[in-house]
Design a protein around this motif. Structure first.
Motif, short mmCIF file in Angstrom:
data_model
loop_
_atom_site.label_atom_id
_atom_site.label_comp_id
_atom_site.label_asym_id
_atom_site.label_seq_id
_atom_site.Cartn_x
_atom_site.Cartn_y
_atom_site.Cartn_z
N CYS A 139 0.95 -1.13 0.03
CA CYS A 139 -0.12 0.05 0.07
C CYS A 139 0.79 1.10 0.09
O CYS A 139 1.57 1.27 0.89
CB CYS A 139 -0.96 0.14 1.29
N LYS A 141 0.14 4.05 0.87
CA LYS A 141 -0.10 4.81 2.14
C LYS A 141 0.43 4.39 3.11
O LYS A 141 1.12 5.07 4.04
CB LYS A 141 -1.79 5.14 2.17
N CYS A 142 0.20 3.26 3.66
CA CYS A 142 0.47 2.76 4.96
C CYS A 142 1.55 1.81 4.76
O CYS A 142 2.57 1.22 5.65
CB CYS A 142 -0.45 2.09 5.74
N CYS A 151 -5.49 -3.42 4.16
CA CYS A 151 -5.39 -2.30 5.01
C CYS A 151 -6.48 -1.41 5.05
O CYS A 151 -6.61 -0.71 5.95
CB CYS A 151 -4.01 -1.50 4.84
N CYS A 153 -6.87 1.29 3.30
CA CYS A 153 -6.47 2.62 2.93
C CYS A 153 -7.31 3.01 1.62
O CYS A 153 -7.58 2.11 0.80
CB CYS A 153 -5.13 2.82 2.60
ZN LIG Z 1 -2.66 0.84 3.50
#
Ligand SMILES: [Zn+2]
Ligand SMILES: [Zn+2]
Length: 175
Positions: A139, A141-142, A151, A153
């Motif tokens: 991911c 983002k995370c 996750c 997101c």
């Molecule tokens: Zn994520």
């Protein structure tokens, strides 16, 4: 393993099968060390072709642990290498190196088998490593591995022009 080539060079047509045990435990390329988990002994065949020309051939399989380009996870990789090299021992070492920049495995009349194996592995090293064809990656983002976790997101693709506007908006918010 070092092989002295003097004896082979004395008789045209002579062929030698030399059993090789690969010594290296890790494979280092681009400042990364990759663990070798499996390697099999193989025969190196050296033939005197006449006129001081040698043919060096062999075939081996080696298993490494590589890193997936997408998810950064460890992934086993089997490398199958087969090679045939023609080396003219009339040439000086300097011109040999010039001819083929991979010729570092012969110096004088000595063949460095590990160096030869290393060079072949560099040639056969994959350009792209994937743990599986449909690896979902991480991911952005995370950083979660999307193969094993969801996750949750919001990774909706934003129009780049819109993203710029959002950037300006977010920056002004920070001030
Ligand atoms: Zn994520
Ligand atoms: Zn992957």
């Amino acid at each position: 393993m070092q092989i002295n080539l003097t004896e082979i060079l004395q008789l045209t047509g002579i062929q030698k099968n030399i059993p090789i045990d690969i010594e290296m435990e890790t494979f280092n390329i681009a400042e990364q060390d990759y663990l070798i988990v499996e390697k099999n002994p193989f025969d190196l065949i050296i033939t005197n072709m006449g006129d001081k020309e040698l043919q060096i051939e062999g075939e081996f399989t080696i298993k490494l642990v590589l890193i997936c380009d997408r998810c950064m996870g460890e992934t086993p990789y089997e490398m199958n290498v087969s090679f045939i090299k023609n080396v003219n021992m009339n040439d000086t070492e300097e011109s040999r190196v010039k001819d083929l920049n991979e010729m570092s495995y012969i110096s004088g009349y000595t063949l460095d088998v590990e160096e030869l194996i290393y060079d072949e592995m560099v040639i056969h090293f994959p350009m792209k490593v994937l743990c599986k064809d449909d690896c979902k990656g991480i991911c952005n983002k995370c950083g979660a591995n999307l193969n094993t976790t969801d996750c949750g997101c919001d990774t909706t693709q934003i129009d780049p022009r819109m993203a710029k506007i959002l950037d300006i908006f977010n920056n002004s918010k920070e001030v």
